[in-house]
Design a protein around this motif. Structure first.
Motif, PDB file in Angstrom:
ATOM      1  N   GLY A   1       0.993  -1.117  -0.110  1.00  0.00           N
ATOM      2  CA  GLY A   1       0.034  -0.028   0.313  1.00  0.00           C
ATOM      3  C   GLY A   1       0.939   1.123  -0.070  1.00  0.00           C
ATOM      4  O   GLY A   1       0.324   2.263  -0.422  1.00  0.00           O
ATOM      5  N   ASP A   2       2.088   0.989   0.342  1.00  0.00           N
ATOM      6  CA  ASP A   2       2.931   2.292   0.358  1.00  0.00           C
ATOM      7  C   ASP A   2       3.199   2.943  -1.055  1.00  0.00           C
ATOM      8  O   ASP A   2       2.964   2.120  -2.060  1.00  0.00           O
ATOM      9  CB  ASP A   2       4.310   2.114   1.192  1.00  0.00           C
ATOM     10  N   SER A   3       4.175   3.865  -1.231  1.00  0.00           N
ATOM     11  CA  SER A   3       4.517   4.440  -2.331  1.00  0.00           C
ATOM     12  C   SER A   3       6.062   4.279  -2.322  1.00  0.00           C
ATOM     13  O   SER A   3       6.742   4.539  -1.259  1.00  0.00           O
ATOM     14  CB  SER A   3       3.944   5.652  -2.740  1.00  0.00           C
ATOM     15  N   LEU A   4       6.800   4.257  -3.478  1.00  0.00           N
ATOM     16  CA  LEU A   4       8.161   4.402  -3.564  1.00  0.00           C
ATOM     17  C   LEU A   4       8.504   4.920  -4.949  1.00  0.00           C
ATOM     18  O   LEU A   4       7.673   4.867  -5.765  1.00  0.00           O
ATOM     19  CB  LEU A   4       8.949   3.024  -3.446  1.00  0.00           C
ATOM     20  N   ARG A   5       9.425   5.849  -4.990  1.00  0.00           N
ATOM     21  CA  ARG A   5       9.956   6.649  -6.013  1.00  0.00           C
ATOM     22  C   ARG A   5      11.369   6.014  -6.380  1.00  0.00           C
ATOM     23  O   ARG A   5      12.403   6.200  -5.793  1.00  0.00           O
ATOM     24  CB  ARG A   5       9.799   8.153  -6.263  1.00  0.00           C
ATOM     25  N   LEU A   6      11.596   5.505  -7.621  1.00  0.00           N
ATOM     26  CA  LEU A   6      12.977   5.043  -8.059  1.00  0.00           C
ATOM     27  C   LEU A   6      13.409   6.360  -9.189  1.00  0.00           C
ATOM     28  O   LEU A   6      12.929   6.775  -9.683  1.00  0.00           O
ATOM     29  CB  LEU A   6      12.943   3.736  -8.831  1.00  0.00           C
ATOM     30  N   SER A   7      14.586   6.268  -8.713  1.00  0.00           N
ATOM     31  CA  SER A   7      15.441   7.327  -9.952  1.00  0.00           C
ATOM     32  C   SER A   7      16.540   6.494 -10.786  1.00  0.00           C
ATOM     33  O   SER A   7      16.901   5.458 -10.400  1.00  0.00           O
ATOM     34  CB  SER A   7      16.187   8.372  -9.403  1.00  0.00           C
ATOM     35  N   CYS A   8      16.732   6.954 -11.888  1.00  0.00           N
ATOM     36  CA  CYS A   8      17.810   6.228 -12.555  1.00  0.00           C
ATOM     37  C   CYS A   8      18.620   7.532 -13.377  1.00  0.00           C
ATOM     38  O   CYS A   8      18.013   8.152 -14.139  1.00  0.00           O
ATOM     39  CB  CYS A   8      17.188   5.585 -13.805  1.00  0.00           C
ATOM     40  N   ALA A   9      19.632   7.700 -12.931  1.00  0.00           N
ATOM     41  CA  ALA A   9      20.689   8.798 -13.395  1.00  0.00           C
ATOM     42  C   ALA A   9      21.572   8.085 -14.730  1.00  0.00           C
ATOM     43  O   ALA A   9      22.231   7.177 -14.383  1.00  0.00           O
ATOM     44  CB  ALA A   9      21.626   9.120 -12.483  1.00  0.00           C
TER      45      ALA A   9
ATOM     46  N   MET B   1       5.950   4.481  -8.075  1.00  0.00           N
ATOM     47  CA  MET B   1       5.202   3.405  -7.526  1.00  0.00           C
ATOM     48  C   MET B   1       4.154   3.513  -6.495  1.00  0.00           C
ATOM     49  O   MET B   1       4.695   3.790  -5.340  1.00  0.00           O
ATOM     50  CB  MET B   1       6.042   2.039  -7.409  1.00  0.00           C
ATOM     51  N   ASN B   2       3.157   3.449  -6.882  1.00  0.00           N
ATOM     52  CA  ASN B   2       2.039   3.780  -5.725  1.00  0.00           C
ATOM     53  C   ASN B   2       1.057   2.424  -5.429  1.00  0.00           C
ATOM     54  O   ASN B   2       1.287   1.419  -6.301  1.00  0.00           O
ATOM     55  CB  ASN B   2       1.048   4.828  -6.198  1.00  0.00           C
ATOM     56  N   SER B   3       0.676   2.299  -4.556  1.00  0.00           N
ATOM     57  CA  SER B   3      -0.149   1.099  -4.236  1.00  0.00           C
ATOM     58  C   SER B   3       0.534  -0.071  -4.295  1.00  0.00           C
ATOM     59  O   SER B   3       0.080  -1.048  -4.722  1.00  0.00           O
ATOM     60  CB  SER B   3      -1.487   1.032  -4.885  1.00  0.00           C
ATOM     61  N   LEU B   4       1.717  -0.140  -3.653  1.00  0.00           N
ATOM     62  CA  LEU B   4       2.660  -1.399  -3.729  1.00  0.00           C
ATOM     63  C   LEU B   4       2.089  -2.588  -3.204  1.00  0.00           C
ATOM     64  O   LEU B   4       1.263  -2.396  -2.269  1.00  0.00           O
ATOM     65  CB  LEU B   4       4.013  -1.064  -3.479  1.00  0.00           C
ATOM     66  N   LYS B   5       2.282  -3.587  -4.167  1.00  0.00           N
ATOM     67  CA  LYS B   5       1.892  -4.880  -3.678  1.00  0.00           C
ATOM     68  C   LYS B   5       3.002  -5.920  -3.475  1.00  0.00           C
ATOM     69  O   LYS B   5       4.100  -5.855  -3.898  1.00  0.00           O
ATOM     70  CB  LYS B   5       0.833  -5.745  -4.625  1.00  0.00           C
ATOM     71  N   PHE B   6       2.709  -7.044  -2.640  1.00  0.00           N
ATOM     72  CA  PHE B   6       3.837  -7.973  -2.116  1.00  0.00           C
ATOM     73  C   PHE B   6       4.325  -8.363  -3.574  1.00  0.00           C
ATOM     74  O   PHE B   6       5.680  -8.637  -3.702  1.00  0.00           O
ATOM     75  CB  PHE B   6       3.156  -9.089  -1.413  1.00  0.00           C
ATOM     76  N   GLU B   7       3.657  -8.629  -4.783  1.00  0.00           N
ATOM     77  CA  GLU B   7       4.027  -9.187  -5.847  1.00  0.00           C
ATOM     78  C   GLU B   7       4.849  -8.123  -6.579  1.00  0.00           C
ATOM     79  O   GLU B   7       5.444  -8.786  -7.554  1.00  0.00           O
ATOM     80  CB  GLU B   7       2.973  -9.967  -6.740  1.00  0.00           C
ATOM     81  N   ASP B   8       4.933  -6.941  -6.483  1.00  0.00           N
ATOM     82  CA  ASP B   8       5.953  -5.802  -6.851  1.00  0.00           C
ATOM     83  C   ASP B   8       7.267  -6.057  -6.185  1.00  0.00           C
ATOM     84  O   ASP B   8       8.353  -5.635  -6.890  1.00  0.00           O
ATOM     85  CB  ASP B   8       5.393  -4.636  -6.567  1.00  0.00           C
TER      86      ASP B   8
ATOM     87  N   GLN C   1      22.417  -1.456 -12.861  1.00  0.00           N
ATOM     88  CA  GLN C   1      22.708  -2.476 -12.074  1.00  0.00           C
ATOM     89  C   GLN C   1      21.677  -3.160 -11.136  1.00  0.00           C
ATOM     90  O   GLN C   1      21.595  -4.268 -10.457  1.00  0.00           O
ATOM     91  CB  GLN C   1      24.107  -2.029 -11.076  1.00  0.00           C
ATOM     92  N   GLY C   2      20.532  -2.156 -11.143  1.00  0.00           N
ATOM     93  CA  GLY C   2      19.397  -2.636 -10.483  1.00  0.00           C
ATOM     94  C   GLY C   2      19.299  -2.074  -8.939  1.00  0.00           C
ATOM     95  O   GLY C   2      20.410  -2.131  -8.485  1.00  0.00           O
ATOM     96  N   THR C   3      18.016  -1.978  -8.599  1.00  0.00           N
ATOM     97  CA  THR C   3      17.770  -1.659  -7.136  1.00  0.00           C
ATOM     98  C   THR C   3      16.518  -2.563  -6.667  1.00  0.00           C
ATOM     99  O   THR C   3      15.699  -2.675  -7.336  1.00  0.00           O
ATOM    100  CB  THR C   3      17.644  -0.162  -7.151  1.00  0.00           C
ATOM    101  N   GLN C   4      16.862  -2.900  -5.448  1.00  0.00           N
ATOM    102  CA  GLN C   4      16.075  -4.070  -4.465  1.00  0.00           C
ATOM    103  C   GLN C   4      15.013  -3.092  -4.165  1.00  0.00           C
ATOM    104  O   GLN C   4      15.000  -2.241  -3.436  1.00  0.00           O
ATOM    105  CB  GLN C   4      16.544  -4.652  -3.659  1.00  0.00           C
ATOM    106  N   VAL C   5      13.597  -3.611  -4.530  1.00  0.00           N
ATOM    107  CA  VAL C   5      12.344  -3.297  -3.847  1.00  0.00           C
ATOM    108  C   VAL C   5      11.698  -4.599  -3.234  1.00  0.00           C
ATOM    109  O   VAL C   5      11.501  -5.349  -3.829  1.00  0.00           O
ATOM    110  CB  VAL C   5      11.328  -2.652  -4.914  1.00  0.00           C
ATOM    111  N   THR C   6      11.344  -4.316  -1.994  1.00  0.00           N
ATOM    112  CA  THR C   6      10.719  -5.336  -1.189  1.00  0.00           C
ATOM    113  C   THR C   6       9.725  -4.834  -0.699  1.00  0.00           C
ATOM    114  O   THR C   6       9.402  -3.659   0.369  1.00  0.00           O
ATOM    115  CB  THR C   6      11.873  -5.846  -0.144  1.00  0.00           C
ATOM    116  N   VAL C   7       8.496  -5.357  -0.944  1.00  0.00           N
ATOM    117  CA  VAL C   7       7.046  -5.024  -0.314  1.00  0.00           C
ATOM    118  C   VAL C   7       6.653  -6.013   0.621  1.00  0.00           C
ATOM    119  O   VAL C   7       6.296  -7.208   0.118  1.00  0.00           O
ATOM    120  CB  VAL C   7       6.269  -5.078  -1.242  1.00  0.00           C
TER     121      VAL C   7
END
Length: 128
Positions: free
Chosen positions: A15-23, A83-90, A120-126
């Motif tokens: 249910g949380d939100s997160l914003r990823l950036s890519c420079a 990323m809004n309304s994050l789910k476990f499967e995200d 290289q990737g960034t880990q998102v854990t919900v």
């Protein structure tokens, strides 16, 4: 050459939100299209979303449509994934990618082979 560095991943609750950036660096950022992909353990890398070099065209995977938004700031050489309304499967490692080829009508850049450079990737854990 294009160098890409993702940031902004972390551990959040469902249910949380997160914003990823890519420079990006190494090439005029406004000359490349950008995509976001993700990969979970044991699964293939999957398309998340795309944004054209001018920001005029965006499209998303059905699984994130309506929850995720891609944007870019060419002046800052950065693309974002809100990323809004994050789910476990995200839960996944999220990658940004750059595509040199210009957008062609009717051809969608939803497969990894259409991209030339990767971060290289960034880990998102919900957590559920």
């Amino acid at each position: 050459q294009v160098q890409l560095v993702e940031s902004g991943g972390g551990l959040v609750q469902a249910g949380d939100s997160l914003r990823l950036s890519c420079a990006a660096s190494g090439r005029t950022f406004s000359s490349v299209d950008m995509g976001w992909f993700r990969q979970s353990p044991g699964k293939e890398r999957e398309f998340v979303g795309y944004i054209s070099r001018s920001s005029r065209v965006t499209y998303y995977a059905n699984t994130v449509q309506g929850r995720f938004t891609i944007s870019r700031d060419n002046a800052k050489n950065t693309v974002y994934l809100q990323m809004n309304s994050l789910k476990f499967e995200d839960t996944a490692v999220y990658y940004c990618a750059a595509s040199l080829a210009p957008l062609t009508l009717g051809i969608y850049k939803t497969s990894a082979e259409k991209y030339d450079y990767w971060g290289q990737g960034t880990q998102v854990t919900v957590s559920s």
